[in-house]
Enzyme design. Structure first.
Site, PDB file in Angstrom:
ATOM      1  N   ASP A  70       0.792  -1.090   0.044  1.00  0.00           N
ATOM      2  CA  ASP A  70      -0.069  -0.177  -0.049  1.00  0.00           C
ATOM      3  C   ASP A  70       0.920   1.284   0.081  1.00  0.00           C
ATOM      4  O   ASP A  70       1.942   1.260   0.531  1.00  0.00           O
ATOM      5  CB  ASP A  70      -0.794   0.143   1.108  1.00  0.00           C
ATOM      6  CG  ASP A  70      -2.074   1.006   1.254  1.00  0.00           C
ATOM      7  OD1 ASP A  70      -2.902   0.883  -0.026  1.00  0.00           O
ATOM      8  OD2 ASP A  70      -2.118   1.943   2.042  1.00  0.00           O
TER       9      ASP A  70
ATOM     10  N   GLU B 162       1.390  -0.604  -4.924  1.00  0.00           N
ATOM     11  CA  GLU B 162       0.176   0.469  -5.062  1.00  0.00           C
ATOM     12  C   GLU B 162       0.841   1.717  -5.652  1.00  0.00           C
ATOM     13  O   GLU B 162       1.415   2.556  -4.778  1.00  0.00           O
ATOM     14  CB  GLU B 162      -0.615   0.383  -3.912  1.00  0.00           C
ATOM     15  CG  GLU B 162      -1.835   1.392  -4.541  1.00  0.00           C
ATOM     16  CD  GLU B 162      -2.611   2.017  -3.346  1.00  0.00           C
ATOM     17  OE1 GLU B 162      -3.679   2.504  -3.542  1.00  0.00           O
ATOM     18  OE2 GLU B 162      -2.016   2.402  -2.322  1.00  0.00           O
TER      19      GLU B 162
ATOM     20  N   ASP C 177     -10.754   1.017  -3.851  1.00  0.00           N
ATOM     21  CA  ASP C 177     -10.542   2.563  -3.842  1.00  0.00           C
ATOM     22  C   ASP C 177     -11.212   3.065  -4.935  1.00  0.00           C
ATOM     23  O   ASP C 177     -10.954   4.373  -5.045  1.00  0.00           O
ATOM     24  CB  ASP C 177      -9.082   2.661  -3.959  1.00  0.00           C
ATOM     25  CG  ASP C 177      -8.273   2.108  -2.715  1.00  0.00           C
ATOM     26  OD1 ASP C 177      -8.836   2.563  -1.547  1.00  0.00           O
ATOM     27  OD2 ASP C 177      -7.118   1.869  -2.671  1.00  0.00           O
TER      28      ASP C 177
END
Length: 586
Positions: free
Chosen positions: A324, A353, A420
């Site tokens: 992340d 990410e 997301d």
């Protein structure tokens, strides 16, 4: 020739080792400017004996440039090279120092790839080339063990909010592995499963403990074992950019301030730790006070997090990491991270990410792939949102292909939505025809496709929290026709290597202002054409058919005719066709 547009550098995606024997060379030129490109290659210590002329073919194009690529297998792993560029009757040589009319005779002035160091070749895990990922948000997938529910749990299927819980857990995933196998899934990406206070778990409290509401270490070990028995790989999500507010070192800094032994684990501007005018006195993810940013340059922080990285790979047997906020962590940390993870399991998949162009992280020393959001934007922009035409879409995809080494594109993580983003069906405004076209392209393209849980049975939802609703397990409330479409789509991809890493990528039709698109994927065994009509009007697409017979590969509602070597396909509104010709190019 427009020489100002011609570009090459002997590094990154322009000159790279594809494997221990092969170097791939790329060159950029103005679109439609060159007709032929060659590389004059050889070994600097044995130039005359190894001298060879290698053709480069057009790899891809974007709105301004063509990108040419060729490969060479230098006998001694060293390479000197120059380019011969042709445009009709014109030709010119390009060396490292200049353009010139005459063929260069001094290797010292040529480009150089010094040596293929076997251990330094960027080699992502081969299994990802054949992977079909399924993203699971554990709190919303299935409740398999009500005994470990949080104290306050809403009824399953209720309205999601940023703060509520429904009791999803890892046992729920175990209970539905048959469903995933029947769908054709062979890889799962879990959002975080570690101890945390939120429903999304991106505010880690303990990196070495499974969240108590998801299960325990034995549960995740059993889950991984059962997945592996079914041929399903498992990657976990980790947040090494920041922790949660209940992370023990952060609590210690809150309590002891400048006297805490953990004060350098974070980026503290002033004590005490507090929020002033909406801005924390310490660095965070965004400006979220409950997510303090970790100082990954601190040796103790690095040692702790690398221990975490190794533990879940080595002791639990997981198959990789999704990382992340990866672009906000220092590069030195990721280089050490890769060494630790690959030592524990050379086949582990490391996925960062990153929402933008990611080539700096895809050179073989950090990640194997990045979440391919530029791909997401292009596919949804054309098929779903009608923001771009066919030519603009092909240019966007071509630009993506040009940016990365081939091995990075082969394992790219290609998603259309996630936890997301709004869900694909919602982006499609409920029009499944658009959704199906987007998914067909996703599963026909190089890289690893990922389905966000529930898309295949018609889950919708706006941006977070709407996109994080509970999975629907009542079959009477599922879209079973859509599910069957995804099953057939996945089966098609599994059955045809040309649709995966083995196939070349080429657009045969993508016109300015157009709504029709033709993608060609070709291997030594087969040529596959995937045709799309993103329009409310019926369209007829005509293509040169060649001499091989064509068969329909994927059930559609189109009509096909073959006459005098021309393949004519009538596509209804938002229609598609997948055609195959068997080849023998070996």
């Amino acid at each position: 020739m427009l020489l100002e547009a011609i570009f090459h550098q002997p590094k990154r995606n322009w000159a790279y080792a594809y494997d221990q024997d092969t170097i791939r060379l790329r060159l950029r030129a103005k679109k439609d400017d060159l007709t032929e490109v060659y590389a004059l290659t050889g070994d600097k210590y044995a130039w005359e004996e190894t001298r060879d002329m290698i053709p480069l073919t057009k790899l891809t194009s974007d709105s301004m440039f063509d990108y040419y690529e060729g490969e060479v297998k230098p006998p001694y792993r060293r390479l000197k090279y120059a380019f011969l560029l042709k445009s009709g009757d014109q030709q010119i040589w390009m060396t490292e120092t200049d353009f010139q009319e005459e063929e260069p005779d001094d290797p010292g002035r040529m480009f150089q790839f010094p040596y293929i160091h076997a251990g330094a070749v960027f080699t992502p895990p081969a299994w990802v080339k054949d992977a079909v990922f399924y993203q699971i948000f554990p709190e919303r997938f299935a409740n398999g063990n009500p005994e470990i529910n949080p104290k306050e749990v809403d009824p399953w299927g209720g309205e999601p909010t940023p703060f509520n819980f429904f009791g999803g857990d890892l046992q729920g995933v175990i209970d539905h592995l048959d469903y995933l196998s029947d769908l054709g899934i062979n890889a799962i990406y879990f959002t975080p499963i570690f101890e945390a206070t939120t429903n999304h778990k991106y505010d880690t409290e303990d990196y070495l403990r499974v969240d108590r509401h998801f299960g325990d270490a034995d549960t995740v070990k059993r889950l991984v074992k059962l997945c592996h028995e079914r041929g399903i790989r498992v990657i976990l999500d980790a947040v090494f950019n920041h922790s949660g507010k209940t992370f023990a070192p952060f609590l210690d800094v809150q309590k002891h301030g400048a006297e805490s032994k953990y004060k350098d684990w974070f980026h503290v501007h002033e004590f005490p730790l507090e929020v002033k005018d909406g801005i924390p006195t310490y660095e965070t993810f965004g400006f979220e006070a409950h997510m303090p940013k970790l100082n990954t340059e601190n040796p103790d922080v690095k040692a702790y997090l690398l221990q975490v990285a190794e533990y879940w790979i080595k002791e639990v047997g997981t198959d990789g990491w999704r990382l992340d906020v990866a672009d906000e962590v220092d590069d030195a940390f990721w280089r050490d991270f890769r060494k630790v993870v690959k030592a524990a399991n050379p086949d582990a998949y490391i996925l960062g990410e990153i929402w933008n162009e990611s080539s700096a992280w895809l050179q073989g020393d950090q990640f194997d792939a990045a979440m391919n959001y530029p791909f997401t934007a292009a596919v949804n922009g054309f098929f779903v949102e009608d923001k771009i035409d066919a030519e603009q879409f092909a240019n966007a995809i071509g630009r993506q292909l040009s940016r990365y080494p081939l091995q990075a594109s082969e394992v790219a993580f290609n998603l259309l939505d996630s936890h997301d983003t709004p869900r694909l069906l919602t982006l499609s405004e409920g029009d499944q025809r658009k959704m199906k076209l987007a998914a067909l392209f996703q599963f026909s393209y190089i890289g690893a496709p990922c389905i966000y849980y529930g898309d295949e049975i018609g889950l919708d939802g706006e941006h977070d929290p709407g996109c994080r609703k509970c999975m629907e397990w009542d079959e009477t409330k599922q879209d079973r026709e859509l599910l069957r479409y995804y099953q057939k789509l996945i089966a098609l991809r599994h059955a045809h290597p040309a649709l995966r890493a083995e196939g070349t990528v080429r657009f045969l039709q993508a016109r300015s202002g157009g709504s029709q698109l033709v993608l060609e994927r070709q291997s030594n065994e087969e040529r596959i054409l995937i045709l799309f009509n993103r329009s409310e009007e019926t369209a007829i697409v005509e293509l040169e058919a060649g001499t091989q017979p064509w068969t329909e590969l994927f059930e559609g509602n189109h009509r096909t005719a073959l006459d005098d070597g021309i393949l004519a396909i009538e596509l209804p509104a938002y229609g598609y066709a997948v055609m195959r010709a068997e080849l023998d190019l070996a």
